[in-house]
Design a protein around this motif. Structure first.
Motif, PDB file in Angstrom:
ATOM      1  N   TRP A 100     -21.237 -28.938  33.806  1.00  0.00           N
ATOM      2  CA  TRP A 100     -22.659 -28.612  33.864  1.00  0.00           C
ATOM      3  C   TRP A 100     -23.526 -29.856  33.740  1.00  0.00           C
ATOM      4  CZ3 TRP A 100     -25.065 -30.195  29.488  1.00  0.00           C
ATOM      5  CH2 TRP A 100     -24.291 -30.314  28.311  1.00  0.00           C
ATOM      6  N   ALA A 113     -28.045 -27.512  44.118  1.00  0.00           N
ATOM      7  CA  ALA A 113     -27.657 -26.528  43.115  1.00  0.00           C
ATOM      8  C   ALA A 113     -26.694 -25.497  43.698  1.00  0.00           C
ATOM      9  CB  ALA A 113     -28.908 -25.838  42.564  1.00  0.00           C
ATOM     10  N   GLY A 144     -22.767 -25.047  42.567  1.00  0.00           N
ATOM     11  CA  GLY A 144     -22.239 -23.756  42.150  1.00  0.00           C
ATOM     12  C   GLY A 144     -21.015 -23.341  42.955  1.00  0.00           C
TER      13      GLY A 144
END
Length: 508
Positions: free
Chosen positions: A281, A304, A308
């Protein structure tokens, strides 16, 4: 000839749909907006990734290789054809419309004839892409020179790999020069149509007749079909390359191994440890923040999503290892690109001397770059990194050279009259004013380096490249190979969007 047949077949089929799609994209803004993301994805996707799904439907063999090659080779023609159509002056099209020309007549009599030279350039790029893909398609049993190179690399047979690689380079140069000459010939024919009709068309007809006669003889008589000679030149090249490789390994291994160890231990290993040992993360947040700073909020959203999906593939650690190698190689590519690009941009003589070498380097398939560095550094990830640097550096040099050359001469003269020395002119004037070219060079350098990841997996690069190669060779790892291929695509899309957005913001 197997390689040539596969290349020509794939290019012919690719052009049947690539040119019409390019024309459509050039005429329709809506279709251009729809097709552009797909072209971006196809051009950032590593070549190996094309092979996996096609083998599921068409099995391993020449058919899958041909289909993969034509799909990979089509985007350059679509992009360049669309650009050619859009580059035709609006006043010319308006003049045709005012004379009562229909849409079809404007296309056939105005747009296509005036963009013919640029379209031929797109065909040239498609041929080069197809030739590069044909060699990689040897991994799914495509016939030709690629299979020889792959088998030689797997057995560390430098001589055989060099001989086959040289044949690939010669074929690439021949096809490149033929299509480039065809482009120039079309332009000359357009400017002097009567002279073309006078002597070139009979010459073409005579050449076609001679070709037909020779083809008939080769299919009818054994003496005309037999290959002349025993190929002794190839044996000489192989033995010479083996001798040179052996001499290099015996006499220069200390220097090359020391250079490899210094760069690996001082730069690559620490950076790789930082990415792989940090929480996912935290690394993801850093990448998203970097994307927002460099490219804006849209690039941040794309990053992003890619982060992911990269976590979801389950190959995060291997992805970070590949990311470390890619970024280190890109930094070194940019250092080389700035040094030689500025030198070329400031000196026309240097540009004329270096540019032919860069042109030749760009037509070489990626496999060919592995051969000499395999002899120098052995089968390690450093070999793959150096090969990626040499593969990506030419395009960065050319882009930066053009950017430096486009800086207005009046600005440079003003800086000189103000008392600036050469170093100050370069660092305070030319490079800052060419920052758009620098950003574009970074974009292309990243994409070219990333495209070598899978190829580097053949010589010990490890990480995602090895996962893809292992997935093809071992059935139980096929799923992981597909996941690794998707991870490479995600890395490519992420960095492509960041650097493209940064280039647009810099230009603005």
């Amino acid at each position: 000839m197997d390689t040539l047949a596969l290349t020509v077949s794939a290019v012919f089929v690719a052009l049947l749909f690539a040119i019409p799609l390019g024309v459509w994209a050039g005429l329709s803004d809506r279709f251009n907006r729809v097709v552009t993301p797909f072209l971006d994805l196809m051009q950032t996707m590593p070549t190996m990734v094309y092979l996996a799904p096609l083998t599921l439907f068409f099995q391993i063999g020449p058919s899958s290789a041909t289909i993969a090659t034509l799909i990979y080779a089509a985007p350059p023609t679509i992009r360049i054809t669309a650009h050619a159509i859009r580059s035709v002056p609006e006043t010319t099209v308006e003049a045709a419309d005012s004379l009562g020309a229909t849409r079809r007549q404007s296309l056939m009599k105005v747009l296509l004839p005036m963009s013919k030279r640029t379209v031929v350039m797109g065909v040239n790029q498609t041929i080069m892409a197809a030739l590069a893909m044909v060699t990689i398609a040897a991994l799914i049993d495509a016939p030709g020179l690629g299979k020889t190179v792959v088998q030689a690399l797997q057995t560390l047979d430098v001589g055989t790999a060099f001989n086959a690689g040289l044949a690939i380079v010669v074929m690439a140069i021949v096809l490149d020069r033929v299509t480039t000459a065809a482009s120039a010939r079309e332009e000359a024919a357009r400017l002097s149509k009567n002279r073309f009709i006078t002597w070139r068309r009979p010459l073409l007809a005579a050449g076609a007749a001679v070709t037909a006669v020779l083809a008939y003889l080769s299919h009818t008589y054994l003496w005309a079909a037999e290959f002349p000679g025993e190929g002794s030149t190839g044996s000489t090249i192989r033995s010479t390359a083996d001798s040179v490789a052996t001499w290099v390994q015996d006499n220069l291994s200390g220097v090359t191994n020391a250079f490899r160890d210094v760069l690996t231990n001082s730069l690559l290993n620490p950076f790789q440890a930082l990415l792989t040992d940090s929480p996912w993360w935290l690394v993801g947040a850093a990448l998203i923040g970097l994307a927002v700073v460099l490219g804006g909020w849209r690039a941040g959203i794309t990053t992003a999503v890619c982060v992911g999906l990269l976590v979801a593939t389950g190959v995060w650690s291997d992805g970070m290892t590949t990311l470390a190698s890619t970024l280190v190689a890109t930094v070194l590519v940019m250092l080389l690109g700035i040094v030689f690009g500025v030198w070329m941009g400031r000196s026309a003589l240097v540009d004329r001397l270096i540019r032919p070498t860069l042109d030749a380097a760009q037509v070489m398939p990626p496999f060919v770059y592995l051969v000499p560095f395999l002899a120098l550094f052995g089968a390690t990830r450093f070999t793959a990194i150096v090969a990626a640097i040499v593969y990506a550096a030419p395009v960065a040099m050319k882009i930066i050279a053009d950017g430096v050359r486009n800086v207005p001469a009046t600005t440079v003269e003003a800086a000189t009259s103000a008392g600036c020395n050469t170093w100050q002119i370069i660092t305070k004037v030319q490079l800052p004013m060419a920052r758009g070219a620098l950003t574009l060079a970074t974009n292309q350098g990243l994409i070219y380096v990333l495209s070598m990841v899978v190829v580097g997996g053949l010589v010990g690069a490890g990480a995602l490249g090895y996962d893809v190669v292992a997935g093809f060779s071992q059935g139980q790892l096929y799923g992981k190979g597909l996941a690794a291929g998707l991870a490479i695509v995600l890395l490519g899309v992420m960095f492509d969007r960041i650097t493209q957005a940064a280039a647009r913001r810099t230009s603005a």
